[in-house]
Design a protein around this motif. Structure first.
Motif, PDB file in Angstrom:
ATOM      1  N   ARG A  11       0.857  -1.218   0.097  1.00 16.77           N
ATOM      2  CA  ARG A  11       0.093  -0.196  -0.089  1.00 16.77           C
ATOM      3  C   ARG A  11       0.859   1.208  -0.029  1.00 16.77           C
ATOM      4  O   ARG A  11       0.561   2.501  -0.593  1.00 16.77           O
ATOM      5  N   TYR A  12       1.698   1.386   0.636  1.00 14.15           N
ATOM      6  CA  TYR A  12       2.564   2.408   1.006  1.00 14.15           C
ATOM      7  C   TYR A  12       3.935   2.559   0.241  1.00 14.15           C
ATOM      8  O   TYR A  12       4.595   3.739  -0.017  1.00 14.15           O
ATOM      9  N   GLN A  30      -3.369  12.491   2.536  1.00 19.03           N
ATOM     10  CA  GLN A  30      -2.005  12.090   2.218  1.00 19.03           C
ATOM     11  C   GLN A  30      -1.042  13.220   2.957  1.00 19.03           C
ATOM     12  O   GLN A  30      -0.168  13.142   3.307  1.00 19.03           O
ATOM     13  N   LYS A  31      -1.386  14.463   3.166  1.00 17.13           N
ATOM     14  CA  LYS A  31      -0.699  15.418   3.800  1.00 17.13           C
ATOM     15  C   LYS A  31      -0.559  15.189   5.305  1.00 17.13           C
ATOM     16  O   LYS A  31       0.429  15.822   5.860  1.00 17.13           O
ATOM     17  N   VAL A  32      -1.607  14.483   5.848  1.00 20.33           N
ATOM     18  CA  VAL A  32      -1.805  14.338   7.477  1.00 20.33           C
ATOM     19  C   VAL A  32      -0.555  13.075   7.794  1.00 20.33           C
ATOM     20  O   VAL A  32       0.102  13.155   8.508  1.00 20.33           O
ATOM     21  N   GLY A  33      -0.694  12.192   6.637  1.00 20.95           N
ATOM     22  CA  GLY A  33       0.049  10.950   6.909  1.00 20.95           C
ATOM     23  C   GLY A  33      -0.631   9.914   7.966  1.00 20.95           C
ATOM     24  O   GLY A  33      -1.539   9.263   7.455  1.00 20.95           O
ATOM     25  N   TYR A  34      -0.378   9.964   9.113  1.00 21.87           N
ATOM     26  CA  TYR A  34      -0.943   9.271  10.083  1.00 21.87           C
ATOM     27  C   TYR A  34      -2.057   9.986  10.811  1.00 21.87           C
ATOM     28  O   TYR A  34      -2.229  11.036  10.769  1.00 21.87           O
ATOM     29  N   LEU A  35      -3.219   9.103  10.916  1.00 16.52           N
ATOM     30  CA  LEU A  35      -4.624   9.607  11.030  1.00 16.52           C
ATOM     31  C   LEU A  35      -4.761   9.378  12.371  1.00 16.52           C
ATOM     32  O   LEU A  35      -5.207   8.249  12.682  1.00 16.52           O
ATOM     33  N   SER A  52      -2.791   6.853   6.142  1.00 13.96           N
ATOM     34  CA  SER A  52      -3.652   7.782   5.020  1.00 13.96           C
ATOM     35  C   SER A  52      -4.356   6.833   3.857  1.00 13.96           C
ATOM     36  O   SER A  52      -5.117   7.100   3.069  1.00 13.96           O
ATOM     37  N   LYS A  53      -3.658   5.449   3.630  1.00 10.63           N
ATOM     38  CA  LYS A  53      -4.126   4.899   2.637  1.00 10.63           C
ATOM     39  C   LYS A  53      -4.717   3.733   2.894  1.00 10.63           C
ATOM     40  O   LYS A  53      -5.234   2.476   2.563  1.00 10.63           O
TER      41      LYS A  53
END
Length: 169
Positions: free
Chosen positions: A29-30, A153-158, A128-129
């Motif tokens: 995924r990443y 995507q701009k946050v990364g970890y949610l 984020s994915k």
């Protein structure tokens, strides 16, 4: 599907197929893009952090497969964040057993164990994915600490959090 809940450890051989699949999926995924594959995240915290003696918990859901152990189909863990909080990590459902409510069951079991221990707050992050994880945590009443309508995507970890009820009694 009939499942039983088993307290375990991250490094238990019974957990290995789930952890290996989670590792592969993180990498898929990443993708790459650095010196380390995304799955290195899984080794960021030592297995001892998830041990009950250290305030943690690691559990597996086993499907009745007719053998002594059963087949691991989902799992998850938490580790102590502070005196009143735990952080949920490594919630995972085998790709062959998704869309059956197993991740919800893992979260329910982890929340119940935290409540029994007097924990009042759960925190967690997802990537984020992983929109299916975001949907699950929202459905379970977790409060997002990011703009759900924004660019993940701009946050990364949610990050999410949830306040648990006081233990009964």
């Amino acid at each position: 599907m009939q499942v039983k809940v088993v307290r375990s450890r991250h490094d238990d051989p019974l957990a290995r197929p789930l952890v290996e699949e989670l590792s592969r999926e993180y990498d898929e995924r990443y993708g790459g893009g650095g010196d380390h594959p995304p799955s290195v995240e899984l080794s960021r915290y030592p297995a001892e952090r998830f041990d009950p003696a250290n305030g943690g918990e690691f559990l597996l859901l086993l499907a009745d497969g007719g053998d002594a152990d059963g087949t691991p189909v989902a799992g998850g863990a938490f580790m102590r964040a502070d005196d009143a909080s735990v952080e949920v990590k490594r919630v995972w459902t085998s790709s062959a057993h998704r869309r059956q409510g197993l991740a919800r069951r893992v979260m329910t079991e982890l929340e119940a164990e935290a409540t029994r221990r007097g924990i009042r707050r759960i925190v967690l992050t997802t990537g984020s994915k992983q929109p299916e994880a975001v949907a699950l945590y929202l459905a379970l009443g977790y409060t997002p600490e990011f703009d759900v309508e924004g660019d993940w995507q701009k946050v990364g970890y949610l990050p999410f959090e949830k306040t648990l009820p006081a233990p009964a009694g």
